[in-house]
Structure formats: structure tokens, C-alpha cells
Design an enzyme around this catalytic site. Structure first.
Site, PDB file in Angstrom:
ATOM      1  N   LYS A  99      -3.527 -60.872  53.618  1.00  0.00           N
ATOM      2  CA  LYS A  99      -2.606 -62.002  52.636  1.00  0.00           C
ATOM      3  C   LYS A  99      -3.474 -61.727  51.387  1.00  0.00           C
ATOM      4  CE  LYS A  99       0.348 -63.598  56.072  1.00  0.00           C
ATOM      5  NZ  LYS A  99       1.053 -65.330  56.640  1.00  0.00           N
ATOM      6  N   ASP A 172       0.099 -46.822  55.879  1.00  0.00           N
ATOM      7  CA  ASP A 172      -0.791 -47.160  55.620  1.00  0.00           C
ATOM      8  C   ASP A 172      -1.571 -45.935  54.869  1.00  0.00           C
ATOM      9  OD1 ASP A 172      -0.380 -49.975  56.842  1.00  0.00           O
ATOM     10  OD2 ASP A 172      -0.112 -48.909  58.869  1.00  0.00           O
TER      11      ASP A 172
END
Length: 406
Positions: A99, A172
Site C-alpha cells: 500500500k 498486473d
């Protein structure tokens, strides 16, 4: 301790040292490509929980964690922090995915890392970036979240059904390619100036960037791009056509030559009012021949097997391809001729078949020299190279700062 692991010299990145604390799929894909190109890659795994590549389906780990060494290290622990910083002293690139702001919260800001190594290239991969609105920066993200937030998902699927994420893990892998390219660009600069850089790669931004031809839709209020399904909303002769054997052929009619070739092949009168000479595309809503072209292609394909249609249209210079499934791919002669698939053995001695290094380098080719390592299997070697004694390493095991696993 077993013999020292020697990274063979091969590929265009031979001699480049990479430290990776990359999780999940996006950043690890970039790191895997560096390893495939010859970089010396050390993968830092958390001893607190296994990476998704170890517990996920299929060959994710075996494919995207090959050619790497593994050390299991609790980075934010006092001992882990000290070891981590030592590992970066002679590294060229550090890649992490978490994050936004996670490393700064641990007190491991870019500036702290540069104190150890001013030339270090730092790559931060996250869902929403390192800066911006705090509640977004701290949000967790995976592939479909990036597709949804970037607008990419809104244009995928059929018009009469909800939008769908494109598979497999498009966000991704595209993010991984952005990470690879930007890291190597920064590395070039670092090698010429001695000054490293920090790359803030937000997954949703990578997905927004590839929608370059959608900018008009983004800038005009109320203008929406229709979900197309398997046929273009704008171009005739662009989409999937079902053949008489029930298999689908994807046809892509575009460019002056492509339009001319398909119109002449179908006997529709090239140079006519419906198909003016020199037209680069047959546009729906603009060209009188659009509906005619789609109808004729449907009728033609309905009379041919997919193999027949592909052979005849290709011979006529029309871009097309059978919609191949995986069984067809692994046995296709062109795949075999280009060695798209190769075999190697896992650490357990099991022979597996996976994808080769892409792309192919003529003078300095990449290769697969090592399978996915076991968790922490290189702990002793890596830590002893950093100057730790056997007693110190054993103490780290006891404190659960490091760990070994399958």
C-alpha cells in the site's frame, strides 16, 4: 552450509543486482523479467505469511519467481531493518509492492535508503500511488480494482451485460511492464550520474495510460464508449465470426491494403460507392458498405471450417486468426518452432513445462537457470555474505525475524 549459489553470467542485465520485496503479481513480473535477462535477484519474503505465489493456483510461483534467491526477513523488525539496509548497499535496483506509504511508515523512506546507497533505483508499485488523497493511497488493490478504477473495466464486455475484467490479470502484467521499463531507464541514468531515483508507479495510472485512444471519451462530458463484446462498435470486418464447425475466426480489416484485399476477395467491388478506393477502414455509421461487409463475412464463414477460412483469407492478405484455446496453443507448430515453451525442474525435482524468456535476444539471450526457490532457502548464504555469524543467524531464527519453508 551448502555450496555458494553462483548466478551464471548471461543476458543483457548480467552484473545488475536487484533486491525485491515485491508481492502478488505486478511487481514480481517485472523482477522475473530482470532475472530472466541475467540480473542477480534476491527475493525478500515475509516470515509472517506466505506470498500469494506460493499458495495461488497453477504455476504462478514457478513461472514468475524463477531465477531468484530467497531470504525470509521481517523487514520492519529492528533486526530485519538493519539487515535490509545492508542488503541495499551494493544493490542497483530495489522493487517493492505494498500500500502507498508503507515503507515510509516503517521509517524506511527513500532518503533513508539513499543514505545507504545514493545510486539506488527504488521502484514503488502500489494500487493508488504514494501520493494523492490519503484514503485512496492507503487502499488495498488487486488487478480488477485497478481495472475498475482506471475506467478500463467499463469498456470491456457485451453492451447488454455488466462490465467485466479482462483476463488474465491484465492490469498486473501491464503494470509489471511499466515497472521494468521505468526501472531500467532510471538505472541507465544512475549508471551515468551516480544518482538513483524513486519511481512511484500506481497500477490504476498504468491502466489509464494504455487507453490512449479513449482520451476523447474522457474529455467530453456525456460521451461514453460502448462495450463492444466480440465485434467492433466502429469498424466493419473487425471481430469474431463463427464458422460452420462452430469455431470462431477473428478478422481484423484495417488499412488501405486490408480493406482492398477483403473487398476484392469477397467480390464486393473495390472502388465502388460502397467501398471507395484508398479507404483505410470501413466505418460503421459512415460507410455505406459497412453492413454489407459484415454480412458477407458472416455468410462466407458459415460455409467454411475455421481452418479453411483462415487459410483462404490469409492467402488473400486479410489479417485473421482462429481463436485458439490452450490445447491448440501448446501443440501449434509455430509455437514449437519458436520454443515458446520450455521445461525445467522444480526444487523438488518435478519436471514442469512453462513459458520461455520473452523477448528473444540474439547476442545476449536470457535463460532459466534456477526454479522458484523455497522460502528462505538462501538465508544462511545471504546473511553470512552480509557478515553475520552462524550464532547470529540462529538467533534470528529463534526471534522469528527469518524463517524457512517450502
Amino acid at each position: 552450509m551448502a555450496g555458494k549459489t553462483v548466478v551464471p553470467e548471461f543476458g543483457p542485465l548480467s552484473g545488475v543486482k536487484v533486491v525485491s520485496a515485491a508481492l502478488a503479481m505486478a511487481a514480481p513480473f517485472a523482477v522475473m523479467m530482470m532475472a530472466d535477462y541475467g540480473a542477480d535477484v534476491t527475493w525478500i519474503e515475509s516470515p509472517l505469511m506466505p506470498d500469494i505465489s506460493r499458495v495461488g493456483p497453477g504455476m504462478l510461483g514457478q513461472q514468475d519467481r524463477r531465477n531468484q534467491k530467497s531470504v525470509s526477513l521481517n523487514i520492519p523488525s529492528p533486526e530485519g531493518r538493519e539487515i535490509f539496509l545492508k542488503m541495499l548497499k551494493d544493490a542497483d535496483i530495489f522493487v517493492e509492492s505494498s500500500k502507498g506509504g508503507q515503507y515510509a511508515k516503517w521509517g524506511l523512506t527513500d532518503e533513508v535508503l539513499w543514505e545507504q546507497n545514493p545510486a539506488l533505483v527504488i521502484v514503488h508499485v502500489s494500487g493508488f500511488g504514494q501520493t494523492g488523497i490519503p484514503e485512496h493511497v492507503s487502499r488495498p488493490s488487486y488487478d480488477p480494482i485497478a481495472q475498475a478504477f482506471s475506467g478500463f473495466m467499463s469498456i470491456n464486455g457485451f453492451p447488454d451485460r455488466p462490465p467485466i475484467p479482462a483476463a488474465p490479470q491484465v492490469a498486473d502484467y501491464i503494470t509489471g511492464l511499466f515497472a521494468l521499463g521505468s526501472a531500467l531507464a532510471a538505472l541507465y541514468k544512475a549508471k551515468t550520474t551516480g544518482e538513483g531515483d524513486s519511481i512511484d508507479l500506481a497500477q490504476f495510472e498504468a491502466m489509464a495510460r494504455i487507453q490512449c485512444y479513449m482520451v476523447d471519451y474522457m474529455n467530453v462530458p456525456g460521451m461514453t464508449f460502448p462495450r463492444e463484446g466480440n465485434r467492433s462498435a466502429m469498424l466493419a470486418g473487425w471481430g469474431g465470426f463463427t464458422c460452420k464447425d462452430g469455431k470462431d475466426l477473428f478478422i481484423a480489416v484495417s488499412g488501405g491494403g486490408g480493406v482492398k484485399n477483403v473487398v476484392e476477395f469477397l467480390g464486393l467491388g473495390y472502388g465502388s460507392e460502397e467501398f471507395p478506393a484508398g479507404s483505410p477502414n470501413v466505418m460503421k455509421g459512415r460507410s455505406k458498405g459497412a453492413a454489407i461487409l459484415d454480412q458477407k463475412l458472416e455468410e462466407y464463414c458459415a460455409t467454411k471450417t475455421v481452418e479453411e477460412a483462415e487459410k483462404e483469407l490469409t492467402a488473400a492478405g486479410v489479417a485473421c486468426c482462429t481463436v485458439m484455446d490452450y490445447e491448440m496453443i501448446v501443440n501449434h507448430p509455430h509455437y514449437l518452432a519458436r520454443d515458446v515453451f520450455i521445461e525445467w525442474e522444480t526444487m523438488q525435482g518435478k519436471k514442469i513445462r512453462g513459458l520461455n524468456v520473452v523477448p528473444k535476444f540474439k547476442k545476449h539471450p536470457g535463460k532459466v537457470w534456477r526454479p522458484m526457490p523455497g522460502m528462505g532457502m538462501d538465508n544462511e548464504e545471504i546473511l553470512s555474505d552480509l557478515g553475520l555469524t552462524e550464532e547470529q543467524i540462529q538467533e534470528l531464527y529463534e526471534k522469528k525475524v527469518i524463517k524457512k519453508g517450502k
